[in-house]
Design an enzyme around this catalytic site. Structure first.
Site, PDB file in Angstrom:
ATOM      1  N   TYR A 187      18.876  -5.615  20.522  1.00 38.76           N
ATOM      2  CA  TYR A 187      18.039  -6.687  19.969  1.00 38.76           C
ATOM      3  C   TYR A 187      17.010  -7.136  20.996  1.00 38.76           C
ATOM      4  CZ  TYR A 187      18.323  -8.552  15.363  1.00 38.76           C
ATOM      5  OH  TYR A 187      18.127  -8.731  14.033  1.00 38.76           O
ATOM      6  N   GLU A 206      14.000  -9.546  20.202  1.00 36.98           N
ATOM      7  CA  GLU A 206      12.979 -10.436  19.621  1.00 36.98           C
ATOM      8  C   GLU A 206      12.027 -10.938  20.700  1.00 36.98           C
ATOM      9  OE1 GLU A 206      15.274 -13.447  17.677  1.00 36.98           O
ATOM     10  OE2 GLU A 206      15.173 -12.419  15.749  1.00 36.98           O
ATOM     11  N   ASP A 228      -7.587  -0.115   7.343  1.00 38.95           N
ATOM     12  CA  ASP A 228      -6.225   0.399   7.157  1.00 38.95           C
ATOM     13  C   ASP A 228      -6.324   1.926   7.173  1.00 38.95           C
ATOM     14  OD1 ASP A 228      -3.818   1.310   6.230  1.00 38.95           O
ATOM     15  OD2 ASP A 228      -3.647  -0.141   4.592  1.00 38.95           O
ATOM     16  N   THR A 263       0.127   3.156   9.331  1.00 40.64           N
ATOM     17  CA  THR A 263       1.500   3.640   9.385  1.00 40.64           C
ATOM     18  C   THR A 263       1.550   4.640  10.526  1.00 40.64           C
ATOM     19  OG1 THR A 263       0.978   5.422   7.860  1.00 40.64           O
ATOM     20  CG2 THR A 263       1.903   3.429   6.897  1.00 40.64           C
ATOM     21  N   LYS A 268       2.529   9.171   8.716  1.00 37.25           N
ATOM     22  CA  LYS A 268       1.760  10.048   7.818  1.00 37.25           C
ATOM     23  C   LYS A 268       1.108  11.143   8.673  1.00 37.25           C
ATOM     24  CE  LYS A 268       1.560   6.381   4.397  1.00 37.25           C
ATOM     25  NZ  LYS A 268       0.772   5.408   3.627  1.00 37.25           N
ATOM     26  N   ARG A 273       8.900   6.596  10.829  1.00 38.08           N
ATOM     27  CA  ARG A 273       8.434   5.611   9.844  1.00 38.08           C
ATOM     28  C   ARG A 273       8.227   4.288  10.542  1.00 38.08           C
ATOM     29  NH1 ARG A 273       8.928   8.021   5.098  1.00 38.08           N
ATOM     30  NH2 ARG A 273       7.702   6.441   4.083  1.00 38.08           N
TER      31      ARG A 273
HETATM   32  C1  PLP Z   1       1.069   4.215   3.093  1.00 37.20           C
HETATM   33  C2  PLP Z   1       0.081   3.136   3.152  1.00 37.20           C
HETATM   34  C3  PLP Z   1       0.455   1.812   3.437  1.00 37.20           C
HETATM   35  C4  PLP Z   1       1.870   1.311   3.464  1.00 37.20           C
HETATM   36  O1  PLP Z   1       2.751   1.907   4.245  1.00 37.20           O
HETATM   37  P1  PLP Z   1       4.325   1.675   4.064  1.00 37.20           P
HETATM   38  O2  PLP Z   1       4.820   2.196   5.350  1.00 37.20           O
HETATM   39  O3  PLP Z   1       4.704   2.492   2.875  1.00 37.20           O
HETATM   40  O4  PLP Z   1       4.572   0.221   3.864  1.00 37.20           O
HETATM   41  C5  PLP Z   1      -0.542   0.864   3.590  1.00 37.20           C
HETATM   42  N1  PLP Z   1      -1.819   1.189   3.439  1.00 37.20           N
HETATM   43  C6  PLP Z   1      -2.221   2.440   3.134  1.00 37.20           C
HETATM   44  C7  PLP Z   1      -3.678   2.733   2.990  1.00 37.20           C
HETATM   45  C8  PLP Z   1      -1.278   3.453   2.971  1.00 37.20           C
HETATM   46  O5  PLP Z   1      -1.683   4.662   2.645  1.00 37.20           O
END
Ligand code: PLP
Length: 421
Positions: A54, A56, A200, A226, A229, A235
Site C-alpha cells: 500500500y 497512498e 486523450d 491508457t 493499447k 492495463r
Molecule cells: C480506451 C479508451 C479510454 C478508456 O480506457 P479504459 O482503460 O478502458 O478505462 C479512454 N479514452 C479513449 C479515447 C480510449 O480509447
C-alpha cells in the site's frame, strides 16, 4: 514447471479458463485495435509481489511506511514517461484510461461546467461527455461530430461550436477515428475560447511514442492515455501534464478520486516505457501503420467500403453494409472464423448502436506477432471469404482451423503455450 502450475494446483477450474484464453489469443487473428500482447517482462512485473504494498500518496509524501522501493519504482516510471514523451510532469497512478480522464475533469472543472468532446457514435469515448457517462451527467457536454460527407474532423465547424458553447475543457482524441488528428488546430481553438485542452491519446500512445503519429504534448495542457493499447504496457492509465496544471491534477487523482496506486501496474508500466524507447519499438509503431494501410488497400480491392476511404493510423472502420451485411452479424461470423474484432457505429449511422453498420479493426496485436504487409493481404482474404459463408457454420469452422494454422507461424509475445508440457 509450467508457468501456471501454482494456479493449476490451487484452482484447477480457473487454470482451465486462463489456459483457454491463452490458447484463444494464440490461435486467433486479433484485430480489436485497443488490444495487444504485452511482453513477458511486462507480465512478470505486473504479476509481482508489488501487488502486496500500500502506498497512498506520492513519492516522498506517503501515508504508510516501507516505501523505499515503491518510491523508486514510481519515480522511474514517471522519469521514463516524461523522457519518452517530452512531458513536464507525469502521473502514473490512474487505474485506467477512464479514471485518468475523470481526474482531469475533477481538477479543471466544476460540476455543470461545459466540456466539448467528440460524440461516441462518431468515434469519441464515453468519458468525453456521452450522456450515460458520469462525464455527461455531472458536467454540461457539447459534442462535436465528423463532417457529414468526408467523415473527417472539421476544424472550422469545431471553432464555431467552441465559440458558441464556450467550453471550459475541450477534448481531442478518439477510439474510432482512422486519421491523423491535428492537435495544433485543437490548441488554437482552445486558446481562442480560453478553454483547457485535454488530448486523450489512449489509442495512439504507442504510435506517438514511436514517432508514427504527431505528438500532442507540445499543444495540450494535459494528455491522458491508457497504457495497454498501442503502448503495449499493463492495463492502466497515465497523465502527462504541463507544469501549470500538474499539482492540481495530482491532487485530483489522489486523494480526490483514488486510493492506493497499483504498484505492480506501475512497475509493468516502467518496463513498457523502457521497451517503448527502443529502436525496435519505433519500427513496431511504423509497421502498425504500414500494416493498417496494406490491410485497408487489400480490403478495398475486395469491395469493402472504408470510412474516410482508408487510414493514417492503426485502425480501420469498415462499412459492412457495403458487402450486404451489418456490423453485429459480420463481427460474430468473423469471430467464428477465428478473426476477432468489434462491431462499431459508423458516422451518421442509421442503424442502432447494438446493431450498427460497421466493424472496427486494427493492427497493433498482429504487428506484435511479426506480421507484415504480405500477411495483411491474407487477412483481407479471410475477411472476404467470411462474407460468402455468413450462414454456413461448417464452412466457418474450416476457416477457423485455417486461421489457427496461419497464426501458428507467428509467435505471440507473452504467450507460453507448451511450457506446461
Ligand atoms: C480506451 C479508451 C479510454 C478508456 O480506457 P479504459 O482503460 O478502458 O478505462 C479512454 N479514452 C479513449 C479515447 C480510449 O480509447
Amino acid at each position: 514447471m509450467g508457468h501456471l502450475d501454482h494456479i493449476k494446483a490451487t484452482d484447477p477450474e480457473l487454470f482451465d479458463m486462463i489456459r483457454g484464453e491463452e490458447q484463444r489469443q494464440f490461435d486467433t487473428i486479433r484485430l480489436i485495435p485497443s488490444e495487444n500482447y504485452v511482453s513477458l517482462a511486462v507480465l512478470e512485473a505486473t504479476g509481482s509481489i508489488l501487488t502486496n504494498k500500500y502506498s497512498e500518496g506520492y513519492s516522498g509524501k506517503r501515508y504508510y511506511e516501507g516505501q523505499k522501493y515503491v518510491d523508486q519504482i514510481e519515480d522511474l516510471a514517471i522519469a521514463r514517461a516524461c523522457e519518452l514523451f517530452g512531458a513536464d510532469r507525469a502521473n502514473v497512478q490512474p487505474y485506467s484510461g477512464s479514471p485518468a480522464n475523470l481526474g482531469v475533469y475533477f481538477a479543471l472543472l466544476k460540476p455543470g461546467e461545459t466540456v466539448m468532446g467528440m460524440a461516441l457514435p462518431h468515434g469519441g469515448h464515453l468519458t468525453h461527455g456521452w450522456d450515460v457517462s458520469i462525464t455527461g451527467q455531472y458536467y454540461r457536454p457539447t459534442q462535436y461530430t465528423v463532417h457529414p460527407e468526408t467523415h473527417l474532423l472539421d476544424y472550422d465547424a469545431l471553432r464555431d461550436q467552441a465559440k458558441k458553447e464556450q467550453p471550459k475543457l475541450i477534448i481531442a482524441g478518439a477510439t474510432a477515428y482512422p486519421r491523423i488528428i491535428d492537435f495544433e488546430a485543437f490548441a488554437s481553438i482552445a486558446k481562442e475560447v480560453g478553454a483547457y485542452l485535454l488530448v486523450d491519446m489512449a489509442h495512439i500512445a504507442g504510435l506517438v511514442a514511436g514517432g508514427a503519429h504527431p505528438s500532442p504534448i507540445p499543444y495540450a495542457d494535459v494528455v491522458s492515455t491508457t497504457t495497454h493499447k498501442t503502448l503495449r504496457g499493463p492495463r492502466g492509465g497515465m497523465l502527462l501534464m504541463k507544469e501549470e496544471v500538474a499539482d492540481t491534477i495530482d491532487r485530483a487523482v489522489f486523494p480526490g478520486l483514488q486510493g492506493g496506486p497499483h504498484n505492480h501496474t506501475t512497475a509493468g508500466l516502467a518496463v513498457a516505457l523502457k521497451e517503448a524507447a527502443t529502436e525496435d519499438f519505433k519500427a513496431y509503431a511504423h509497421q502498425i501503420v504500414a500494416n493498417a494501410r496494406a490491410l485497408a488497400e487489400a480490403l478495398k480491392e475486395k469491395g469493402f467500403k472504408l470510412i474516410t476511404d482508408g487510414t493514417d493510423n492503426h485502425l480501420i472502420l469498415i462499412d459492412a453494409t457495403s458487402r450486404g451485411t451489418r456490423g453485429r452479424k459480420l463481427a460474430k461470423v468473423l469471430n467464428r472464423c477465428g478473426i476477432v474484432c468489434n462491431m462499431n457505429t459508423i458516422p451518421f449511422d442509421t442503424r442502432k448502436p447494438f446493431d450498427p453498420s460497421g466493424i472496427r479493426i486494427g493492427t497493433p496485436s498482429i504487428t506484435s506477432r511479426g506480421m507484415k504487409e504480405k500477411e495483411m493481404v491474407k487477412i483481407a482474404e479471410f475477411i472476404d471469404r467470411s462474407i460468402d459463408i455468413l450462414m454456413d457454420k461448417d464452412a466457418q469452422k474450416l476457416v477457423k482451423a485455417e486461421v489457427a494454422e496461419f497464426c501458428n507461424d507467428f509467435p505471440a509475445p507473452g504467450i507460453r503455450l507448451g511450457d506446461d508440457e
